[in-house]
Scaffold this motif. Structure first.
Motif, mmCIF file in Angstrom:
data_model
loop_
_atom_site.group_PDB
_atom_site.id
_atom_site.type_symbol
_atom_site.label_atom_id
_atom_site.label_comp_id
_atom_site.label_asym_id
_atom_site.label_seq_id
_atom_site.Cartn_x
_atom_site.Cartn_y
_atom_site.Cartn_z
ATOM 1 N N VAL A 1 0.326 -1.049 0.078
ATOM 2 C CA VAL A 1 0.560 -0.111 0.288
ATOM 3 C C VAL A 1 0.471 1.948 -0.036
ATOM 4 O O VAL A 1 0.779 1.947 -0.863
ATOM 5 C CB VAL A 1 -1.145 -0.309 1.230
ATOM 6 C CG1 VAL A 1 -1.490 1.563 1.632
ATOM 7 C CG2 VAL A 1 -1.958 -0.756 1.052
ATOM 8 N N LEU A 2 1.901 1.582 0.719
ATOM 9 C CA LEU A 2 3.315 2.162 0.840
ATOM 10 C C LEU A 2 3.166 2.408 -0.436
ATOM 11 O O LEU A 2 4.368 3.703 -0.719
ATOM 12 C CB LEU A 2 3.827 2.216 2.059
ATOM 13 C CG LEU A 2 4.063 2.334 3.548
ATOM 14 C CD1 LEU A 2 5.031 2.408 4.198
ATOM 15 C CD2 LEU A 2 3.116 4.071 3.836
ATOM 16 N N ALA A 3 3.816 2.197 -1.414
ATOM 17 C CA ALA A 3 4.122 1.891 -2.595
ATOM 18 C C ALA A 3 3.683 1.852 -3.644
ATOM 19 O O ALA A 3 3.712 3.506 -4.540
ATOM 20 C CB ALA A 3 4.507 0.656 -3.479
ATOM 21 N N VAL A 4 1.794 2.050 -3.698
ATOM 22 C CA VAL A 4 1.121 2.305 -4.086
ATOM 23 C C VAL A 4 0.926 3.910 -4.055
ATOM 24 O O VAL A 4 0.872 4.536 -4.630
ATOM 25 C CB VAL A 4 -0.283 2.047 -4.419
ATOM 26 C CG1 VAL A 4 -1.440 2.119 -5.061
ATOM 27 C CG2 VAL A 4 0.343 0.171 -4.781
ATOM 28 N N LEU A 5 0.686 3.821 -2.477
ATOM 29 C CA LEU A 5 0.634 5.405 -2.506
ATOM 30 C C LEU A 5 1.599 6.716 -3.139
ATOM 31 O O LEU A 5 1.536 7.645 -3.181
ATOM 32 C CB LEU A 5 -0.104 5.940 -0.841
ATOM 33 C CG LEU A 5 -0.644 4.682 -0.336
ATOM 34 C CD1 LEU A 5 -1.057 4.991 1.357
ATOM 35 C CD2 LEU A 5 -2.084 5.556 -0.761
#
Length: 115
Positions: A38-42
């Protein structure tokens, strides 16, 4: 293969950072993996938009506002990822700093061993 190693480095950094900071809670390994994704996507989608919209503030603060953006991304991930909670803005800011430093150190260690 490099993407999986990078993902595991972020997972290890997140678990280590949550262990150090009492205001950040990760319930398990799967929550840490989901947090890393999720951090990578955000960071890929939301962060560039926020950086662009806050260019004047970032210039006025000599780039320190980027730390605020990182903390906001962590807080947003806390809303999205089950099993990951952050007790407040300051814990998110500290978590982003500790996790970034830890990930950088781990990345240097494993980048040298792969070369």
């Amino acid at each position: 293969m490099a993407l999986i190693i990078k993902l595991l480095i972020v997972v290890a950094a997140a678990l280590f950072s949550s262990y150090l900071l009492p205001g950040v809670h990760i319930t398990g390994f799967l929550s840490a993996v989901l947090l890393a994704v999720v951090l990578a996507v955000l960071n890929t989608i939301v962060k560039p938009i926020l950086v662009f919209l806050t260019i004047p503030v970032t210039i006025l603060t000599l780039g320190l506002f980027l730390l605020v953006i990182n903390a906001l991304i962590i807080l947003l991930a806390g809303v999205i990822v089950p099993g990951f909670t952050v007790d407040g803005f300051w814990w998110a800011l500290l978590f982003s700093l500790v996790m970034s430093i830890t990930a950088a150190v781990l990345d240097m260690i494993f980048a040298r061993s792969n070369t």
